[in-house]
Every structure is written in structure tokens, then in C-alpha cells.
Scaffold this motif. Structure first.
Motif, short mmCIF file in Angstrom:
data_model
loop_
_atom_site.label_atom_id
_atom_site.label_comp_id
_atom_site.label_asym_id
_atom_site.label_seq_id
_atom_site.Cartn_x
_atom_site.Cartn_y
_atom_site.Cartn_z
N PHE A 1 38.39 36.16 31.29
CA PHE A 1 38.68 36.43 32.71
C PHE A 1 37.42 36.41 33.56
N ARG B 1 38.32 37.02 37.27
CA ARG B 1 39.49 36.21 37.65
C ARG B 1 39.68 36.06 39.16
N PRO C 1 40.01 36.11 45.49
CA PRO C 1 41.00 37.17 45.76
C PRO C 1 40.58 38.07 46.91
N GLY D 1 48.15 36.24 35.65
CA GLY D 1 47.39 36.39 36.88
C GLY D 1 47.99 37.45 37.78
N GLN E 1 47.21 40.96 36.66
CA GLN E 1 45.90 41.45 37.05
C GLN E 1 45.85 41.76 38.55
N GLY E 2 46.63 41.02 39.33
CA GLY E 2 46.73 41.31 40.76
C GLY E 2 47.46 42.63 41.00
N GLN F 1 45.12 45.43 40.26
CA GLN F 1 44.23 45.75 41.39
C GLN F 1 44.99 46.45 42.51
N GLU G 1 43.92 31.17 38.09
CA GLU G 1 43.61 32.32 38.94
C GLU G 1 44.64 32.55 40.04
N THR H 1 46.54 35.95 40.41
CA THR H 1 45.69 37.06 40.84
C THR H 1 45.38 36.96 42.33
N CYS I 1 48.49 37.64 44.62
CA CYS I 1 49.24 38.89 44.42
C CYS I 1 48.88 40.04 45.34
N SER I 2 47.58 40.42 45.35
CA SER I 2 47.27 41.74 45.93
C SER I 2 47.66 41.86 47.40
#
Lengths: 776, 161
Positions: A253, A367, A372, A671, A674-675, A678, A732, A735, A738-739
Motif C-alpha cells: 500500500f 495508497r 486522496p 481500496g 481503506q477509505g 480513514q 487506488e 481509496t 471513498c472518504s
């Protein structure tokens, strides 16, 4: 059990199960710690418990007296080993000398101070416990904004302002645009420190053969060749006498896109002691000393007209660098700046980065690496702008998108976006969730006193790193294809996959291009003694750049196959189809195995043609690729506890042409996980003394299986014109997309309470405080 | 400073084969399996019994072998990932992880498969929620777990058929 593919049909585009998996599901794969060499020692590293301190003395006597302890080394022994390298260059960059063991001062908790070498891993730890270090503790600073304040402790005494660099980029008439703007929205947005947390920690095994003066380093890395070049330089070993082997790697990552002190240190110890030595990072060490990601404090301003047209974006970006530069540390925030305008047409931007030293472990590529953070920023700002203008968030995005007819598009930050149709994934995602219906549901939920939210993000990314001029160490990739005398095929790729499945996707490419059986192809990687120089796996580049190098190697090979085929068939013109060269006139044909055999036996050669059947291609990409997509997240916030539940997660990603949908789905899911980590759970927290409070999985919450929603993953396919495969990259995307979608959703849920912005992670505690009427 | 450590004799049946060794009392089961016996399928991911990469079955029960001493396994029957396939045939759970792309880097996979075995031994046709509950003690950083859920569902269907 589905049969492994044997039928001769096009494999690209099919969800073929991976050829990597038999070794993984039977426990027979070989990771670094699975290897034992004769006479092998184990190393354990003594690390600083303080974030800033002078080392007054180190007493190694008790450790050395421990039966089984072979040697103890401190900073003095390795002071002449070259520094841990920083590959990024920025004008005026301050680069502290990063010794592989601390000299007279430590700069972060976990800083390596000494190393104990023993016959057994338990004894090595016993020995490390007995090393007595006397420290004179100094004031530390762990927060980048506090580090910039007057009177803050200096991380490096020679630079009292703690500033490693300033970076400025602008385009358009920024002052004028903001002065004349009908609306300006401002917000401070953080992207907190994250801990990459690959399930396999770092692991190094080094072996020195004194007779050959040859050093071999086995390491869990994403970049075997770059590691070799750089560690050879650190140790003063001629590059051709250093072999780096990257066996199975248990996730990276970005955290293993680096050169670490311990990789050189184990090489040094192996040469010093003449015995193989292994170091396996503990999880606690992984949290303390492997790079972290993110670490941004961003001050955003967005200017717009009342009709929603975005006219300008301004950003002051404070990057928490940590105490040192690892391989790419200072370069990461510059990627955020490149991505600043997102998918929007806006041509007026202004960005100022200040890179700040703190007494923390360095940040670097994790990542997404800068993208991001940028996507989170612009997508939060667009939502805030929509709220300010009382416009629908989707409508505002659609209004500002670069249109399909505008590609290639010159961005405000100097990029050329390759291709795109940004409305397409957004409209698809809106359809999937039935957006208008959802808004109606939300009205009802609110009437019932429930906090339901709908949030979206439309992201773009820079992938397929990258054109060499835009990278510190070359952005091309290599492949060689060798057809053995029997017709079996060996591929050597310069990328270094560690879960991405390129042994499978590359075999699909070979099978389709050469018309051979998928199972007749083997893809080798990660050993500098057998694979030609390569760059590695990171930045969603494996298939887009490495796969393209393979594609071109195959074209060269096909030309040679046809020359041999024509010779064997005694004709001028042949076609190559389904693994055979055929002469259309006579109808005669010859198989690839026959051609390969003849090329090695070389009884006769086509004019001007070498014997053998091998081609190597180094491909330089003309541009990055620019994947994009839209994620929509439906959440509900529990009024009593502040817990956020994701009720629906829809991801529509456009990663260009899809070679293997099963693998692409896996990349998206991972991905997004991991988002979500976070957005809701993860935060690497240092206290004011520079102690990492989240030093174990008990305190640092990566998502468990019960914390993940079902991800509805769909795609649009806009081929990239940058490479003949049409692929863009997908590692990626999840990730990056997502956030902001999660946070936008939760802010939307809480908007009736006047909530306009929340910083990640959206922990129950933080939300609960908001629900009690306090500040987040 | 150093205390002489008395080794203890242990006998453990692992994957159907009896092993007798003298080990330090402090030797963890995971290190006994990996370093003494060379069974490197179970991995070490955290050393604190959180991640589950080291999961093996001890007397049929999923155990995190990084927090059990080898001496505690004296007399026990241990199954590791290496013992799951029989006569060269993959176990249906292994096959399902392959078919459904339940592994990416593969590091958590042996533990995940062993935890899945316990889950399916106890509940032959679990719901999605029960699958997630049953695998809550195993971390994966690559997959987002969705294909793992699919794999366990698929294995349950095949094993029940």
C-alpha cells in the motif's frame, strides 16, 4: 471446481481466477520470514522511547554477555554508511542526514539506536532489553501547526523554523477571481495521519558470500531494482554485486515503496559478521517506524458564481513530514496540488505548500499518496459550495465537469487529462441508488427524527506513474518475453506485484497476443538477478505501464515469430493466428513450439535474424492516465451513540479497459475499505510529547469484517488513449473516491443541526459531541 | 542476569503426524510450527492475538497461535493450513477462496481459511451476518472482505451439496 482456462478464446475481459492463488491458499507461498539460511542470525533493534533526546551513553555490556548474542552495534559502527535516501527534489529542500542508526540524537519515537544480533530471535530480543541507553530528553513537537508557531522546539536544531520547504503553484488571475467572486467558501480540512498496516510487516534477510564479494538482500519491497541501486550506494557495494530478491509480499500500500534503514543495516551486518541475518519487524515497530500516510492540514477557499460555476480554488497545505524524508516524503503533497481541481473545468488555482518537520515518523506514499487528500478537499468544498448556494450536490458537479469533447484537457495545474466522460459514472450511480427516491426517503426519515445522509464524490486520479520526466527515478517499465524451445513462455516483468494479480493479468495478455494456453505462461518478478531493470509496483502503474511494456515486447516477438515461420514454410508472407504461423497460399502452417524449437536449434536463420526467441521492451509512457468515477454513500447516524452506519455504498469506477473484472472488483473493495478506515475509524495520533498513542491494532482501528458494508461496484469503461491496452489503473481508486463520499453523507445527515463540516475520522465520540450541541 | 531455561518435552499431533520435541517454555506455538517444524503456512501479523494471521485449529477450535505457548499444545491435535487439503485435493474452502478471489497478498489467507473452517464446522449454512461475526477476529487489509464473504458462502453451498 471451475476448470482452469484451457480453451482458446480471448481471455482479456474475463474474470479468470488467479494463478497466484494455489500457493497462497495452501500455505506454501514463501514470504521473507519463511526462509531460513544455514547459520542464520536474528537481529533485534533497540529503539528510542523518546521523540527528541540527546544520547548520553549506550551500555551494551550486559547484552553482549548474554549467551547467544553475537554482536551489538550502535550508531558509531555504521556512521560511514550512506544516508537513507530521499529521491524527491524540490527547490530549496532541506534534507537532514538520515543515518541508519541514530548518532548522538534521536528525532522520533522508534528511532533505531542499536542492533543486537543473536543466534535465535528470542535471544536477540533478550539482548535488546539489556541495552542501556542514557538519554537527555529534549522538548518535542508532534503537530505540524504547532511546529510552525514561534518558539516551537526545533526538530533539527539547524532549522529552528521547522520548515523543510515551501512550494508555490498558481494559474490564472487568482486575486482578481477571488475579489470578484459572487461566493467564496472557506474551510480548514484535515487528512489525518494514517498507518498503512500491511498484514505482513517489513522483513529483511541478508546473506553475504565473501568468496564472491556478493551480497543478497531479501526484502518485502515494492521496488526491488530501485532498492538495489540505492542500498548498493549506501553500503558502497558495487551494484552488480548486490542482488535484491523480493519473494512473496504480504501487502504494501505504498509503505514498501521505500528504502529503509534496516534494509541497509542487515546488509551491513551480513558483511560484517559473514553470517546471514534476518530482521522481522514487530507490529509495534511497524506502527512506529514504517512510514505513515496523509498528515495534511489544508486551508481551502473556493470561489464561484451564483449559478454554481466554480471560478477559483485556493489552498494552503501544511504537510506533516515527520522527522526525516523517506524516499518520496516531500513529493507527496505536490501530487495533491496537481490533483487540486479534480474533475472540474476551473482554470484558476493557487496553492502554497509548507512542508513541516515534526518529531514523528516520516509520512510518505500510502495508497493514493496525495490524491486522496486532494480529492477529499475539493469534494468537501464542492459540497459546501452546493450547501451555500442551496444547489443540489450532483447538479453542481454536473455543471462544472470537463465535458467529453474537451479531451485531451489541459488542467490548471499543468496536466493533460487523457480521456473521460465524468457525468457517466455519476449518472449511473444516481440511477443505481434512485437518487430522487432516496431524497424522498430522507425527508421521511427526518420527519421521523432520524439522521439519514446521502453523500457523493466524483473523483479523478493521476495513475500509471508515469512519464519519466515527471518522476524521480524513471517512470517507464520493462518486460521480457522468452519462448522456450518447447514453446512454453517465461515473462520477466519489472513491476513487483504483491497482491495485485499481475501473474494472472499478464498471462491473459500473453495468451491473447500469442494465442497460447494461459497455463503455458509463467510470469516472474522481484529478483534483480533474473529480471531486467524495472521500476516496480505503485501508483496504479503495474498493468497500465508494466502491462504495456509486455504488450510491446510481444509485438516485437510476433514479428520474429513470423520471420521464422515464413522461413520454415518457405514463403514470403505468413499470418500468425491462434498460436500458429500459416501461409494463406498453401494452407500450410507451423506451431509456435516448432518455430521456437527451430529458432534455438538454428539450423537455418531468416536473413538478418538472431537465433533464439526472446524480446525485451522498455516502455516510456507519453502521459499519465486519469481514471475517474463516482461513489454514493447512504448513512444513518445513531442519535444516542453517534455511531455512523453505512447503509449503501455504490461505487461506479472508470479505470479504462478492464482486463480481469474479478481482480478489478477486489481492488475496488480493498481500496474502499481503506477509505472507510480513514473516514470512520483510523487515526495515527501522537501526543504532545511525540508518543504514538495508537501503537497497536488495539488502538488503531483498521476495518474488521463486521465494520465493512456491502460494496455495490459498477463500472463505465472509457479507454485510455495513452496505451494500446486502453487501461488506466484501479489500485487506488476506491481509496480516493471513498472518504469524501462518506463524510459528505454524514455531514448531509447532520445538516439539519447546522453541521457544515466534520474532520475525519467520524468517530462516535466526535459525532456524539455534535449531537450534544458541542463542537466536533 | 540470564536464567538457565529448562526445556520441556512435548508431543503434539500436527496435521495427523506426531511430533516430539524439547522446547523452551516460552516458545510460542506459532514459532514452534514455523521455526521448529517448518510449517510456515500460518503467519505472524501482530503478536497480540488481534489479526488472526496465525490461526490454526487446536483440538478443532480456532486458536491464535501467537498467544499460545507450544507447551500448552502438549498432547493436542493441531491442524494447520498445510493439513487442510487431502490426497492432493484442495479443501472446498480453499477452492472457494480461489474461485471467489478471496485472497490478494495472501498473508491473512491461511488464518482466514482456518477460521472459516471453524465457522462452517459449527454452522453449515451461515448467513452473511453470521459469516462476518465468525471471522471478526481475522484482519485483512487487501480485500475489503467482500470476496471472503462470497468464498465462505460458496464453500458452504458446495459442502452442503
Amino acid at each position: 471446481m471451475a476448470s482452469v482456462i484451457t480453451e482458446q478464446e480471448k481471455l482479456i475481459g474475463k474474470g479468470i481466477k488467479r494463478k497466484e492463488d494455489p500457493r497462497l491458499i495452501t500455505g506454501t507461498a514463501t514470504y521473507v520470514d519463511d526462509m531460513q539460511l544455514p547459520g542464520m542470525h536474528h537481529a533485534c533493534i533497540v529503539r528510542s522511547p523518546y521523540a527528541a533526546a540527546n544520547i548520553k551513553s549506550i551500555d551494551i555490556k550486559a547484552a553482549l554477555e548474554t549467551p547467544g548474542v553475537v554482536a551489538v552495534y550502535t550508531g558509531a559502527a555504521v556512521k560511514d554508511v550512506g544516508p537513507v535516501p530521499c529521491g524527491a527534489s524540490l527547490p530549496g529542500l532541506r534534507v537532514p542526514h538520515h543515518h541508519i542508526l541514530a548518532q548522538d540524537r534521536v528525532y522520533f519515537v522508534g528511532h533505531p539506536v542499536a542492533v543486537v544480533v543473536a543466534t535465535d530471535r528470542y535471544i536477540a530480543r533478550d539482548g535488546a532489553d539489556l541495552v542501556e541507553v542514557d538519554y537527555d530528553v529534549l522538548p518535542a513537537v508532534a503537530d505540524p501547526e504547532k511546529a510552525l508557531a514561534d518558539g516551537a522546539p526545533a526538530v533539527h536544531p539547524q532549522w529552528p523554523d521547522n520548515v523543510a520547504f515551501n512550494f508555490h503553484q498558481e494559474n490564472g488571475e487568482v486575486e482578481k477571481v477571488f475579489a470578484e467572486a459572487e461566493v467564496v467558501v472557506k474551510q480548514r480540512i484535515t487528512s489525518q495521519r494514517l498507518i498503512p498496516s500491511s498484514m505482513e510487516t517489513r522483513a529483511v534477510l541478508a546473506e553475504y558470500r565473501s568468496g564472491e564479494k556478493a551480497l543478497t538482500i531479501y526484502s518485502s519491497s515494492q521496488i526491488p531494482h530501485l532498492l538495489r541501486t540505492l542500498v548498493a550506494g549506501m553500503l558502497g557495494v558495487p551494484e552488480h554485486k548486490l542482488r535484491v530478491v523480493v519473494p512473496e509480499v504480504g501487502g504494501g500500500f505504498g509503505s514498501k515503496l521505500n528504502v529503509y534503514a534496516e534494509e541497509a543495516l542487515m546488509g551491513w551486518i551480513a558483511m560484517k559478521t559473514g553470517k546471514p541475518v534476518k530482521w522481522i519487524e514487530s507490529r509495534r515497530e511497524n506502527f512506529l517506524t514504517t512510514i505513515h500516510g496523509r498528515g495534511h492540514v489544508d486551508y481551502y477557499e473556493i470561489a464561484a458564481k451564483k449559478d454554481g460555476t466554480i471560478t477559483g480554488i485556493r489552498l494552503k497545505l501544511i504537510q506533516d513530514l515527520g522527522a526525516y524524508h523517506q524516499l518520496l516524503t516531500p513529493a507527496i503533497p505536490t501530487l495533491s496540488v496537481l490533483m487540486m481541481p479534480g474533475l472540474y473545468r476551473c482554470q484558476t488555482i493557487c496553492a502554497d505548500i509548507v512542508g513541516v518537520f515534526t518529531n514523528c515518523v516520516p509520512t510518505d506514499a500510502y495508497r493514493g499518496a496525495g490524491r486522496p487528500e486532494a480529492t477529499h478537499g475539493i469534494e468537501r468544498m464542492v459540497d459546501m459550495l452546493a450547501a451555500e448556494l442551496k444547489m443540489d450536490a450532483a447538479e453542481l458537479r454536473l455543471k462544472n465537469f470537463i465535458q467529453p469533447g474537451e479531451f485531451p484537457f489541459a488542467s490548471a495545474t499543468g496536466l493533460t487529462y487523457d480521456s473521460g466522460d465524468y457525468a457517466k459514472p455519476l449518472k449511473k450511480a444516481l440511477d443505481i441508488v434512485n437518487y430522487m427516491g432516496l431524497r424522498e426517503q430522507q425527508r421521511k426519515a427526518r420527519a421521523e427524527g432520524r439522521w439519514m445522509g446521502i453523500g457523493m464524490s466524483t473523483y479523478g486520479e493521476i495513475c500509471a506513474f508515469g512519464p519519466s520526466p515527471a518522476t524521480p527515478a524513471g517512470g517507464w517499465e520493462s518486460a521480457s518475453v522468452r519462448i522456450e524451445p518447447s514453446g512454453k513462455i517465461t515473462v520477466h516483468t519489472g513491476v513487483s506485484p504483491h497482491g495485485q494479480g499481475e501473474e494472472t493479468t499478464f498471462s491473459q495478455i500473453v495468451a491473447d497476443e500469442l494465442g497460447v494456453d494461459f497455463n503455458d505462461v509463467v510470469v516472474l518478478h522481484g529478483d534483480t538477478a533474473i529480471v531486467q531493470y524495472g521500476i516496480g509496483t505503485f501508483g496504479s502503474r503495474g498493468t497500465a505501464v508494466g502491462g504495456t511494456a509486455l504488450y510491446f515486447a510481444l509485438q516485437e516477438l510476433k514479428a520474429k515469430i513470423k520471420r521464422f515461420g515464413a522461413m520454415l514454410l518457405d514463403t514470403d508472407s505468413v499470418v500468425y493466428e491462434e498460436g500458429r504461423c500459416a501461409c494463406r497460399k498453401t494452407g500450410n502452417s507451423v506451431s509456435l513450439a516448432e518455430i521456437a524449437g527451430a529458432s534455438y536449434r538454428a539450423m537455418k536463420l531468416p536473413p538478418g535474424t538472431e537465433p533464439g526467441m526472446m524480446a525485451t521492451y522498455f516502455w516510456e509512457p507519453p502521459n499519465f492516465t486519469f481514471p475517474f468515477g463516482a461513489h454514493i454513500v447512504v448513512t444513518e447516524v445513531d442519535k444516542e451513540t453517534g455511531v455512523v452506519t453505512i447503509q449503501r455504498y455504490v461505487a461506479v469506477d472508470d479505470c479504462g479497459k478492464i482486463l480481469n473484472p474479478l481482480i478489478v472488483a477486489g481492488q475496488v473493495h480493498g481500496g474502499v475499505a481503506q477509505g472507510i478506515g480513514q473516514s470512520l475509524y483510523e487515526h495515527g495520533i501522537y501526543d504532545d510529547n511525540g508518543q504514538l498513542l495508537t501503537g497497536e491494532f488495539m488502538d488503531y482501528a483498521i476495518p474488521k469484517i463486521t465494520m465493512m458494508p456491502w460494496i455495490e461496484s459498477e463500472h463505465t469503461e472509457t479507454p485510455s488513449p495513452v496505451n494500446p491496452l486502453g487501461v488506466k489503473g484501479v489500485g487506488e481508486a476506491g481509496t480516493i473516491g471513498c472518504s469524501p463520499a462518506v463524510v459528505n453523507s454524514v455531514v448531509d445527515a447532520l445538516s439539519p443541526l447546522g453541521v457544515r463540516h466534520l474532520d475525519m475520522p467520524l468517530s462516535p465520540e466526535k459525532i456524539w459531541k455534535v449531537l450534544q450541541g458541542g463542537q466536533a | 542476569m540470564m536464567i538457565a531455561i529448562m526445556r520441556r518435552a512435548i508431543a503434539v499431533t500436527i496435521n495427523g503426524k506426531r511430533h516430539s520435541n524439547e522446547v523452551e517454555p516460552r516458545l510460542l506455538l506459532i514459532h514452534y510450527l514455523r521455526d521448529v517444524l517448518g510449517l510456515t503456512g500460518p503467519h505472524i501479523g501482530c503478536e497480540t492475538s488481534i489479526c488472526g494471521a496465525c490461526t490454526v485449529l487446536v483440538n478443532g477450535k480456532a486458536i491464535k497461535s501467537c498467544t499460545m505457548f507450544a507447551v500448552q499444545a502438549n498432547g493436542a491435535d493441531v491442524l494447520t493450513i498445510e493439513g487442510l487439503a487431502s490426497d492432493g485435493n484442495l479443501h472446498p474452502i480453499q477452492n472457494a477462496f480461489w474461485e471467489e478471489h478471496g485472497a490478494q497478498c495472501g498473508y491473512c489467507t491461511p488464518g482466514m481459511i482456518m477460521a472459516s473452517k471453524q465457522l462452517l464446522d459449527r454452522n453449515a449454512s451461515p448467513t452473511e451476518e453470521e459469516i462476518r461475526h465468525g471471522l471478526e477476529g481475522n484482519l485483512c487489509r487487501c480485500t475489503g472482505y467482500q470476496h471472503i464473504v462470497n468464498a465462505v458462502k460458496s464453500a458452504a453451498a458446495k459442502m452442503g451439496a
